[in-house]
Design a protein around this motif. Structure first.
Motif, PDB file in Angstrom:
ATOM      1  N   ASP A 134     -10.299 -38.468  31.617  1.00 19.30           N
ATOM      2  CA  ASP A 134      -9.252 -37.660  31.008  1.00 19.30           C
ATOM      3  C   ASP A 134      -9.528 -37.287  29.556  1.00 19.30           C
ATOM      4  OD1 ASP A 134      -6.874 -36.379  30.495  1.00 19.30           O
ATOM      5  OD2 ASP A 134      -5.659 -38.194  30.399  1.00 19.30           O
ATOM      6  N   GLU A 182      -4.150 -41.522  36.320  1.00 17.22           N
ATOM      7  CA  GLU A 182      -4.645 -40.156  36.054  1.00 17.22           C
ATOM      8  C   GLU A 182      -5.566 -39.702  37.190  1.00 17.22           C
ATOM      9  OE1 GLU A 182      -3.413 -38.505  33.512  1.00 17.22           O
ATOM     10  OE2 GLU A 182      -2.807 -40.035  32.041  1.00 17.22           O
ATOM     11  N   HIS A 245       4.105 -36.738  33.493  1.00 16.32           N
ATOM     12  CA  HIS A 245       4.077 -37.066  32.071  1.00 16.32           C
ATOM     13  C   HIS A 245       5.407 -36.834  31.357  1.00 16.32           C
ATOM     14  CE1 HIS A 245      -0.149 -37.646  32.693  1.00 16.32           C
ATOM     15  NE2 HIS A 245      -0.357 -37.924  31.423  1.00 16.32           N
ATOM     16  N   HIS A 262      -0.345 -46.465  28.909  1.00 17.40           N
ATOM     17  CA  HIS A 262      -0.045 -45.063  29.232  1.00 17.40           C
ATOM     18  C   HIS A 262      -0.045 -44.814  30.746  1.00 17.40           C
ATOM     19  CE1 HIS A 262      -0.009 -40.723  29.032  1.00 17.40           C
ATOM     20  NE2 HIS A 262      -1.132 -40.675  29.721  1.00 17.40           N
ATOM     21  N   ILE A 266       2.782 -43.498  33.476  1.00 15.70           N
ATOM     22  CA  ILE A 266       2.549 -42.282  34.274  1.00 15.70           C
ATOM     23  C   ILE A 266       2.735 -42.569  35.770  1.00 15.70           C
ATOM     24  CG2 ILE A 266       0.836 -40.491  34.893  1.00 15.70           C
ATOM     25  CD1 ILE A 266       2.188 -40.491  31.953  1.00 15.70           C
TER      26      ILE A 266
HETATM   27 ZN    ZN Z   1      -2.003 -38.990  30.609  1.00 13.09          ZN
END
Ligand code: ZN
Ligand code: ADP
Length: 355
Positions: A134, A182, A245, A262, A266
């Motif tokens: 990412d 992700e 997000h 994070h 998510i």
């Molecule tokens: Zn992200």
């Protein structure tokens, strides 16, 4: 398996390459310039790969600069220390910055490279799975302000992204697991075949089978590079990368960035977004069920949102909203997503009951 993915951005194009050994790659880049190189990393990465870093520090034009851990390192102060060090060491326009680390190192090293002498070249060596799939792709660089994360920064592309998956052998399990959010996201928003591949290989991925992980990373890079190449400056297409997000970011700030990584936020955000896509959008029950089944395979710390009204204020504060309407990413089916302006705050509140 392809070991190169091209990010096609006209004059700013570059390759993402799967490499065997970051040390060889650094040596090659260092010998490609007569000028100085600044290798930016963090102490714990340096310590884990001490032999390689010590070896590299013996090269006459290689300098090593350590930044602090965590988001607090993404500050004006550390940017100033980096560019001061570069000026002290007589860095010039043909000098190189090499970012060896996760998202924090990549963001700040890229930002420092973008402003020193109005921009010097930099190379990303992502060491976390999250950075590999990412943050190292797409050229987002930046630092935080007291008022929020990434409020100062630029889109500034590296000249290369060099991925050495051996770094993943030392990555804590929780970091690896969170980054898979992700990975799964790319399947949801863009590629059903890739979604099926993840479903079929989930235990190999969790057991860090490096062949499977390399394939996964390559696929993610291809998808992200496709999206970024279409839309370098984040107008429309790139927004689909925000799937999960809107609510995920709100969860991160609601929990003060202390409880969840994070990716974990998510995962929760995607659960809600899937619920909304099914209940108020076009996602059929079968795809919804398959998607939830995949998400249930990942361990997550518990999350309690006791006051939904307070939570919604965090959603409303998202900087990406234009006026009253939320631009929310919905799935129409697995592998296909779109921006919707029809999701209301009440509906978002309702979706929290799936958590
Ligand atoms: Zn992200
Ligand atoms: P992200 O890429 O997830 O945004 P960060 O840059 O915040 O991550 O890094 C997360 C943590 O993992 C930091 O403490 C960082 O020093 C550490 N780290 C990064 N790469 C590795 C690695 N390959 N092995 C062990 N720890 C690592």
């Amino acid at each position: 398996m392809a070991n190169k993915v091209k990010v096609d951005l006209g004059n700013n194009s570059y390759n993402i390459t799967m490499i065997e050994d970051f040390k060889d790659s650094v040596k090659r880049f260092a010998s490609s310039t007569e000028s100085q190189c600044m290798l930016i990393t963090q102490e714990n990465i340096f310590d884990l790969y001490k032999n390689q870093f010590n070896d590299l520090s013996n090269i006459s034009n290689v300098n090593i600069f350590l930044i602090d851990e965590g988001e607090k390192a993404k500050s004006f102060d550390s940017t100033i220390s980096i560019v001061n060090e570069m000026a002290d060491k007589r860095f010039d326009r043909s000098s190189l910055v090499l970012a060896i680390g996760g998202g924090v190192v990549g963001d700040i090293a890229g930002f420092a490279a973008s402003i020193y002498m109005r921009g010097v070249k930099y190379i990303q060596y992502p060491t976390t799975l999250l950075a590999m799939v990412d943050s190292s792709i797409g050229g987002k660089t930046g630092i935080n302000l007291e008022d929020g994360k990434n409020l100062v920064g630029r889109i500034y592309q590296p000249i290369a992204v060099e991925i050495d998956t051996n770094f993943l052998s030392t990555l804590p399990k929780r970091e690896l697991n969170a980054a898979l959010a992700e990975v799964v996201k790319y399947g949801f928003i863009y590629d059903r075949e890739f979604f099926d591949y993840i479903v079929n290989n989930i235990s190999e991925i969790n057991n860090r089978n490096l062949d499977v992980i390399q394939e996964v990373i390559t696929q993610c890079c291809e998808i992200k590079s496709d999206i970024v190449s279409e839309d370098e400056n984040e107008d429309e297409l790139r927004m689909i990368l925000n799937f999960g997000h809107t609510i995920g970011h709100a969860i991160e700030s609601f929990t003060k960035y202390e409880e969840l990584l994070h990716g974990e936020a998510i995962f929760y955000g995607m659960k809600c977004a899937l619920y909304l896509s099914n209940k108020f959008g076009d996602l059929n029950n079968d795809d919804y069920k398959q998607s939830c089944q995949l998400l249930s395979k990942f361990d997550l710390p518990s999350l309690k949102i006791d006051n939904k009204d307070i939570f919604i204020n965090f959603v409303k504060n998202d900087k990406k909203f234009r006026g009253e309407n939320i631009r929310f990413i919905l799935l129409d089916e697995i592998g296909k997503s779109r921006i919707s302006e029809d999701i209301s705050f009440d509906q978002i509140k309702e979706s929290l009951s799936t958590l």
